[in-house]
Design an enzyme around this catalytic site. Structure first.
Site, mmCIF file in Angstrom:
data_model
loop_
_atom_site.group_PDB
_atom_site.id
_atom_site.type_symbol
_atom_site.label_atom_id
_atom_site.label_comp_id
_atom_site.label_asym_id
_atom_site.label_seq_id
_atom_site.Cartn_x
_atom_site.Cartn_y
_atom_site.Cartn_z
ATOM 1 N N ARG A 1 12.285 -2.844 11.158
ATOM 2 C CA ARG A 1 11.264 -2.278 12.054
ATOM 3 C C ARG A 1 11.155 -3.215 13.100
ATOM 4 O O ARG A 1 11.051 -4.304 12.660
ATOM 5 C CB ARG A 1 10.251 -1.950 11.268
ATOM 6 C CG ARG A 1 10.042 -0.505 10.826
ATOM 7 C CD ARG A 1 8.972 -0.275 9.761
ATOM 8 N NE ARG A 1 7.699 -0.720 10.119
ATOM 9 C CZ ARG A 1 6.506 -0.496 9.495
ATOM 10 N NH1 ARG A 1 6.626 0.027 8.365
ATOM 11 N NH2 ARG A 1 5.194 -0.943 10.058
ATOM 12 N N ARG B 1 -8.612 1.490 10.134
ATOM 13 C CA ARG B 1 -8.393 0.077 10.415
ATOM 14 C C ARG B 1 -9.539 -0.454 11.122
ATOM 15 O O ARG B 1 -9.241 -1.687 11.552
ATOM 16 C CB ARG B 1 -7.026 0.049 10.913
ATOM 17 C CG ARG B 1 -5.914 -0.253 10.215
ATOM 18 C CD ARG B 1 -4.683 -0.119 11.211
ATOM 19 N NE ARG B 1 -3.477 -0.745 10.843
ATOM 20 C CZ ARG B 1 -2.362 -0.257 9.965
ATOM 21 N NH1 ARG B 1 -2.487 0.782 9.633
ATOM 22 N NH2 ARG B 1 -1.467 -1.151 9.850
ATOM 23 N N LYS C 1 0.791 -1.401 -0.063
ATOM 24 C CA LYS C 1 -0.064 -0.076 0.145
ATOM 25 C C LYS C 1 0.905 1.308 0.023
ATOM 26 O O LYS C 1 0.515 1.997 -0.776
ATOM 27 C CB LYS C 1 -0.913 0.274 1.466
ATOM 28 C CG LYS C 1 -1.868 -1.166 1.369
ATOM 29 C CD LYS C 1 -2.812 -0.714 2.859
ATOM 30 C CE LYS C 1 -2.225 -0.618 4.071
ATOM 31 N NZ LYS C 1 -1.290 -1.814 4.365
ATOM 32 N N ARG D 1 0.181 -8.785 13.942
ATOM 33 C CA ARG D 1 -0.483 -7.957 12.825
ATOM 34 C C ARG D 1 -1.426 -8.442 11.947
ATOM 35 O O ARG D 1 -2.551 -7.905 11.779
ATOM 36 C CB ARG D 1 0.682 -6.954 12.071
ATOM 37 C CG ARG D 1 1.154 -5.917 13.311
ATOM 38 C CD ARG D 1 2.656 -5.691 12.798
ATOM 39 N NE ARG D 1 2.561 -4.791 11.341
ATOM 40 C CZ ARG D 1 3.595 -4.929 10.600
ATOM 41 N NH1 ARG D 1 4.738 -5.404 10.785
ATOM 42 N NH2 ARG D 1 3.611 -4.193 9.436
ATOM 43 N N ARG E 1 11.659 -6.328 4.292
ATOM 44 C CA ARG E 1 11.421 -4.813 4.355
ATOM 45 C C ARG E 1 12.491 -4.080 5.251
ATOM 46 O O ARG E 1 12.962 -4.795 6.350
ATOM 47 C CB ARG E 1 9.990 -4.554 5.026
ATOM 48 C CG ARG E 1 9.729 -3.174 4.890
ATOM 49 C CD ARG E 1 8.281 -2.893 4.874
ATOM 50 N NE ARG E 1 7.531 -3.162 6.115
ATOM 51 C CZ ARG E 1 6.037 -2.629 6.268
ATOM 52 N NH1 ARG E 1 5.498 -2.139 5.317
ATOM 53 N NH2 ARG E 1 5.899 -2.865 7.392
HETATM 54 P P1 ADP Z 1 1.741 -1.542 7.882
HETATM 55 O O1 ADP Z 1 3.108 -1.857 7.397
HETATM 56 O O2 ADP Z 1 1.501 -2.745 8.565
HETATM 57 O O3 ADP Z 1 0.830 -1.281 6.855
HETATM 58 P P2 ADP Z 1 1.476 0.802 9.062
HETATM 59 O O4 ADP Z 1 2.783 1.437 8.841
HETATM 60 O O5 ADP Z 1 0.258 1.520 8.230
HETATM 61 O O6 ADP Z 1 1.916 -0.735 8.938
HETATM 62 O O7 ADP Z 1 1.155 0.922 10.700
HETATM 63 C C1 ADP Z 1 2.119 0.515 11.490
HETATM 64 C C2 ADP Z 1 1.413 0.390 12.982
HETATM 65 O O8 ADP Z 1 0.890 1.759 13.176
HETATM 66 C C3 ADP Z 1 0.286 -0.427 12.723
HETATM 67 O O9 ADP Z 1 0.638 -1.864 13.606
HETATM 68 C C4 ADP Z 1 -0.273 0.367 14.372
HETATM 69 O O10 ADP Z 1 0.258 0.076 15.433
HETATM 70 C C5 ADP Z 1 -0.158 1.892 14.043
HETATM 71 N N1 ADP Z 1 -1.299 2.335 13.204
HETATM 72 C C6 ADP Z 1 -1.219 2.748 11.891
HETATM 73 N N2 ADP Z 1 -2.421 3.075 11.498
HETATM 74 C C7 ADP Z 1 -3.379 2.753 12.653
HETATM 75 C C8 ADP Z 1 -4.544 3.145 12.719
HETATM 76 N N3 ADP Z 1 -5.414 3.300 11.644
HETATM 77 N N4 ADP Z 1 -5.291 2.560 13.630
HETATM 78 C C9 ADP Z 1 -4.448 2.034 14.768
HETATM 79 N N5 ADP Z 1 -3.123 1.885 14.836
HETATM 80 C C10 ADP Z 1 -2.772 2.279 13.730
#
Ligand code: ADP
Ligand code: ZN
Length: 197
Positions: free
Chosen positions: A155, A88, A13, A166, A122
């Site tokens: 990360r 989310r 994404k 996750r 990653r």
């Molecule tokens: P990914 O690589 O899983 O798509 P993101 O970079 O979008 O992860 O998000 C990393 C972390 O930040 C999530 O695992 C969560 O802990 C937090 N986070 C991000 N967006 C949200 C959201 N909309 N609601 C709750 N927590 C969020």
């Protein structure tokens, strides 16, 4: 165009959102990036959310909704935007509907096996937060950030236990949004399986 990019962690994404946002000159709003910047800068928000994020759980709806609400009040969003990683949860989607009307939701379709394969490659710049992938989006020099020369690291939430957490959180709390937006006739599915090189 006001878009949401929806999908499990590691679906690509963020990578696609960066490209599309640059092409159409619209903001790419990633709640994950906003949280990680706050953590790097040790702001009050960063200190509050760090342990939750490292463990692979979701930040509370209250904190996240307020953050996005404030971001969507800035004056660069008139020409559209991409929301990446928000909403989310169903309460986040309902809150968003009270703030602004979304045109389209792009659903990134990918299996758990592909997610695990993808996330394990990653890397992130320790210094500026730029994302890389050892197979799909390599830096010019191994382990060195193209943008700032910083060191690339894994990360904390890309370690295997957090990845599994996750995925579980995604299936339970986020996947119901697929039906939610299908009912509103806003969903477009895309095949997000990694392409072999
Ligand atoms: P990914 O690589 O899983 O798509 P993101 O970079 O979008 O992860 O998000 C990393 C972390 O930040 C999530 O695992 C969560 O802990 C937090 N986070 C991000 N967006 C949200 C959201 N909309 N609601 C709750 N927590 C969020
Ligand atoms: Zn960097």
């Amino acid at each position: 165009m006001k878009l949401i990019f929806l999908g499990p962690p590691g679906a690509g994404k963020g990578t696609l959102a960066t490209l599309v946002a640059a092409e159409y000159k619209i903001p790419h709003i990633s709640t994950g990036d906003i949280f990680r910047t706050a953590i790097r800068n040790k702001t009050p928000l960063g200190l509050k959310v760090q342990s939750i994020i490292d463990s692979g759980q979701l930040v509370s709806d209250d904190i996240t909704i307020e953050l996005v609400q404030n971001r969507l009040m800035e004056d660069d969003i008139g020409g559209g935007f991409i929301l990446d990683g928000f909403p989310r949860t169903i309460p986040q989607a309902e809150a968003l509907e009270r703030i602004i009307d979304i045109d389209r939701v792009i659903n990134f379709d990918i299996s758990d096996e592909d997610v695990i394969a993808r996330l394990s490659g990653r890397r992130m710049c320790k210094n500026c937060g730029q994302n890389y992938h050892m197979v799909f989006s390599k830096p010019a020099v191994e382990n060195v950030c193209d943008k700032c020369g910083g060191e690339l690291i894994i990360r904390e939430d890309d370690k295997i236990d957090s990845i599994k957490k996750r995925l579980e959180v995604y299936r339970k709390q986020t996947a119901p949004l697929i039906d939610h937006y299908k009912k509103q006739d806003k969903l477009t599915d895309i095949d997000a399986r990694p392409q072999a090189e």
